[in-house]
Motif scaffolding. Structure first.
Motif, mmCIF file in Angstrom:
data_model
loop_
_atom_site.group_PDB
_atom_site.id
_atom_site.type_symbol
_atom_site.label_atom_id
_atom_site.label_comp_id
_atom_site.label_asym_id
_atom_site.label_seq_id
_atom_site.Cartn_x
_atom_site.Cartn_y
_atom_site.Cartn_z
ATOM 1 N N LYS A 31 -2.168 -6.152 8.891
ATOM 2 C CA LYS A 31 -3.491 -5.637 8.558
ATOM 3 C C LYS A 31 -4.561 -6.726 8.700
ATOM 4 C CE LYS A 31 -1.641 -1.829 8.279
ATOM 5 N NZ LYS A 31 -0.733 -1.293 7.322
ATOM 6 N N ASP A 51 -6.407 7.028 2.549
ATOM 7 C CA ASP A 51 -5.603 5.912 3.049
ATOM 8 C C ASP A 51 -6.522 5.080 3.938
ATOM 9 O OD1 ASP A 51 -3.951 4.155 4.342
ATOM 10 O OD2 ASP A 51 -2.347 5.607 4.714
ATOM 11 N N ALA A 78 -6.020 1.905 4.809
ATOM 12 C CA ALA A 78 -5.267 0.704 5.227
ATOM 13 C C ALA A 78 -5.871 0.032 6.453
ATOM 14 C CB ALA A 78 -3.813 1.068 5.503
ATOM 15 N N HIS A 79 -6.485 0.836 7.342
ATOM 16 C CA HIS A 79 -7.052 0.270 8.565
ATOM 17 C C HIS A 79 -8.534 -0.052 8.421
ATOM 18 C CE1 HIS A 79 -3.865 2.721 11.095
ATOM 19 N NE2 HIS A 79 -3.325 1.895 10.223
ATOM 20 N N MET A 107 0.535 6.232 9.465
ATOM 21 C CA MET A 107 1.802 5.594 9.118
ATOM 22 C C MET A 107 2.569 6.561 8.201
ATOM 23 S SD MET A 107 3.192 3.472 6.586
ATOM 24 C CE MET A 107 4.724 2.600 6.756
ATOM 25 N N SER A 143 -4.025 -1.949 2.525
ATOM 26 C CA SER A 143 -2.744 -2.655 2.657
ATOM 27 C C SER A 143 -3.001 -4.116 2.982
ATOM 28 C CB SER A 143 -1.933 -2.019 3.786
ATOM 29 O OG SER A 143 -0.867 -2.869 4.170
ATOM 30 N N TRP A 184 0.837 -1.208 0.000
ATOM 31 C CA TRP A 184 0.000 0.000 0.000
ATOM 32 C C TRP A 184 0.869 1.255 0.000
ATOM 33 C CZ3 TRP A 184 -3.627 2.379 -1.925
ATOM 34 C CH2 TRP A 184 -4.238 3.483 -1.346
ATOM 35 N N THR A 185 2.132 1.122 0.399
ATOM 36 C CA THR A 185 3.033 2.268 0.248
ATOM 37 C C THR A 185 3.166 2.626 -1.231
ATOM 38 O OG1 THR A 185 4.251 1.652 2.243
ATOM 39 C CG2 THR A 185 5.384 3.086 0.679
ATOM 40 N N ASN A 201 -0.301 -5.998 4.229
ATOM 41 C CA ASN A 201 0.889 -6.463 4.935
ATOM 42 C C ASN A 201 0.462 -7.321 6.128
ATOM 43 O OD1 ASN A 201 0.814 -5.120 7.468
ATOM 44 N ND2 ASN A 201 1.970 -3.370 6.736
HETATM 45 C C1 LIG Z 1 0.196 -0.256 6.718
HETATM 46 C C2 LIG Z 1 -0.100 1.115 6.366
HETATM 47 C C3 LIG Z 1 0.394 1.718 5.202
HETATM 48 C C4 LIG Z 1 1.402 1.061 4.310
HETATM 49 O O1 LIG Z 1 1.022 -0.179 3.829
HETATM 50 P P1 LIG Z 1 2.126 -1.241 3.351
HETATM 51 O O2 LIG Z 1 1.312 -2.276 2.638
HETATM 52 O O3 LIG Z 1 2.805 -1.775 4.557
HETATM 53 O O4 LIG Z 1 3.069 -0.584 2.425
HETATM 54 C C5 LIG Z 1 -0.036 2.994 4.895
HETATM 55 N N1 LIG Z 1 -0.877 3.661 5.687
HETATM 56 C C6 LIG Z 1 -1.341 3.140 6.833
HETATM 57 C C7 LIG Z 1 -2.288 3.942 7.657
HETATM 58 C C8 LIG Z 1 -0.956 1.864 7.222
HETATM 59 O O5 LIG Z 1 -1.384 1.377 8.386
#
Ligand SMILES: *Cc1c(COP(=O)(O)O)cnc(C)c1O
Length: 434
Positions: free
Chosen positions: A207, A178, A180-181, A107, A202, A81-82, A204
């Motif tokens: 998550k 974003d 991701a959460h 993050m 994301s 997700w980066t 990773n």
């Molecule tokens: C984990 C995370 C990212 C990055 O995701 P990756 O897949 O690890 O690169 C970006 N923003 C937030 C809020 C995250 O928790």
């Protein structure tokens, strides 16, 4: 309770048995990965015109499954997700010198993704209740150079999208989410991620679901989607065959997800709703009890919102309890078994340091040594000093602490131990004073 004397003062702890750690990889994931391995097509991506520019069958199937399940018009898988955030920033047309108003409690990549296209993160403060970017603060940070808003749905609770979208519309700004959460989380009936122009998730290890590493960009905008596909996979080679007229930000990289990861992701995505339901059940159970404890405030879920509980975040009031948060969290941790990894940790102080306090902003040295991109607007002195966003600094220094433990591997009786530890320390707080 075994002893009322605090463990940190030599009493016996509330619990000694380690909390379980989740292993989310099951039989189905192994079978899916093996099926790809047996076929041998571990990645079929090809960085030039032709059928494999968009990847192989598992990648396409994974993206299609997300489109169908969550009503996104376009999904573009990526290797993290980066890189997904970087792709999104490029795809909405951020250019050197453009300002992007950004959440400071997230993050690091939420903000650094902006720098890679020469954009300048301008940090807005957060709301002390949801910990998400505060629309009132966004408005104060808008300048003629503002191009976009980069928000995060922190800890799995949606940002104030109605207000943010209204600001974006008024000032003609792009909105990047974003999320991701916050997979599978609705805000007023719509899944977050693509309420703005573009967003994503994301995969990773930490998550809700994971593919080792990985990410997914989501959008309702076909042009943004196409630009994401170009950036993901050597777009420079496709400019002519696809008749791209605006070739800016089309230089591609290799952000491709493999077939094995996509196959695992297809199995994993079936688990998300169950995980979120479990976490909500435990969170509600914990919150009912924690709301009775003086000096502690459980997380809230705002009207019209759902919460994915990536982590369970609480607030601490030193004024009421009379000892600093650090001392309190240390004492609570002593009541509970030590953790090997973050997921097994009952409590963590704060979340991260507000992003603008990182040396790259403090020294304004990001890309190269000459101050790019901050130097793009020589008449503007970008502010990253301590005190810039008072609410986020208060959360970081004094109030917020979070519990990464409330996840799939624990149950209500584990939560009882965690809450008992909080109660015990609060009841015996005098032992920590002086
Ligand atoms: C984990 C995370 C990212 C990055 O995701 P990756 O897949 O690890 O690169 C970006 N923003 C937030 C809020 C995250 O928790």
């Amino acid at each position: 309770m075994a002893s009322s004397k605090l463990a940190i003062r030599g009493g016996s702890p509330v619990r000694e048995k380690a909390f379980s750690i989740r292993n989310t990889m099951g039989k189905k994931e192994k079978e899916a990965a093996m099926a790809v391995l047996e076929k041998g097509d571990i990645s079929l991506f090809f960085g030039s015109p032709g059928p494999f520019f968009l990847g192989g069958p598992q990648v396409i199937k994974f993206e299609d499954a997300w489109k169908k399940k969550y009503n996104y018009s376009h999904c573009i898988s990526v290797n993290s997700w980066t890189t997904g955030l970087m792709t999104a920033v490029g795809a909405v047309g951020v250019e050197p010198g453009d300002e992007v108003i950004c959440a400071p409690y997230s993050m690091s990549a939420t903000a650094t993704s902006i720098l890679f296209y020469g954009g300048i993160p301008v940090f807005a403060d957060i709301d002390p209740v949801t910990f998400n970017i505060d629309p009132k603060s966004i408005e104060k940070k808008i300048s003629p150079r503002t191009k976009a808003i980069m928000l995060v749905h922190l800890f799995g609770h949606p940002a104030a999208m109605d207000e943010i979208m209204a600001i974006a519309k008024k000032h003609n700004l792009k909105v990047i989410e974003d999320a991701a959460h916050a997979p599978a989380v609705k805000y007023k009936g719509k899944y977050v991620g693509a309420i703005g122009d573009v967003g994503g998730f994301s995969f990773n290890y930490h998550k809700h679901i994971h593919t080792g590493e990985g990410g997914l960009i989501v959008t309702q905008d076909p042009e943004v989607a196409q630009r994401c596909q170009l950036i993901r996979n050597h777009g420079e080679n496709l400019i002519e065959s696809m008749n791209i007229s605006d070739i800016s930000n089309c230089i591609g990289s290799n952000y491709r997800l493999t077939e094995i990861q996509a196959a695992i992701g297809l199995v994993q995505m079936e688990l998300i709703e169950g995980y979120i339901a479990h976490r909500n059940k435990l969170a509600k159970y914990a919150s009912n009890k924690i709301s009775q404890i003086p000096g502690l405030t459980p997380p809230t879920i705002q009207e019209g919102c759902e919460h994915a509980f990536y982590v369970y975040a609480m607030k601490y009031e030193e004024n009421i309890l009379g000892v600093p948060r650090k001392k309190f969290v240390e004492a609570v941790m002593k009541e509970l078994p030590p953790a090997q990894i973050w997921e097994q940790t009952p409590f963590v102080e704060a979340y991260i340091r507000p992003l603008y306090l990182n040396p790259i902003y403090q020294k304004k040295i990001a890309i190269g040594k000459k101050g790019f991109p901050f130097s793009m607007n020589p008449s503007v002195n970008y502010e990253y000093h301590k005190g810039l966003c008072p609410v986020v600094e208060r959360m970081w220094e004094k109030e917020l602490f979070h519990c990464p433990l409330i996840r799939e591997a624990v149950n209500e009786s584990d939560v009882d131990d965690v809450v008992n530890a909080l109660e015990k320390v609060v009841e015996n707080i005098d032992e920590l004073r002086g």
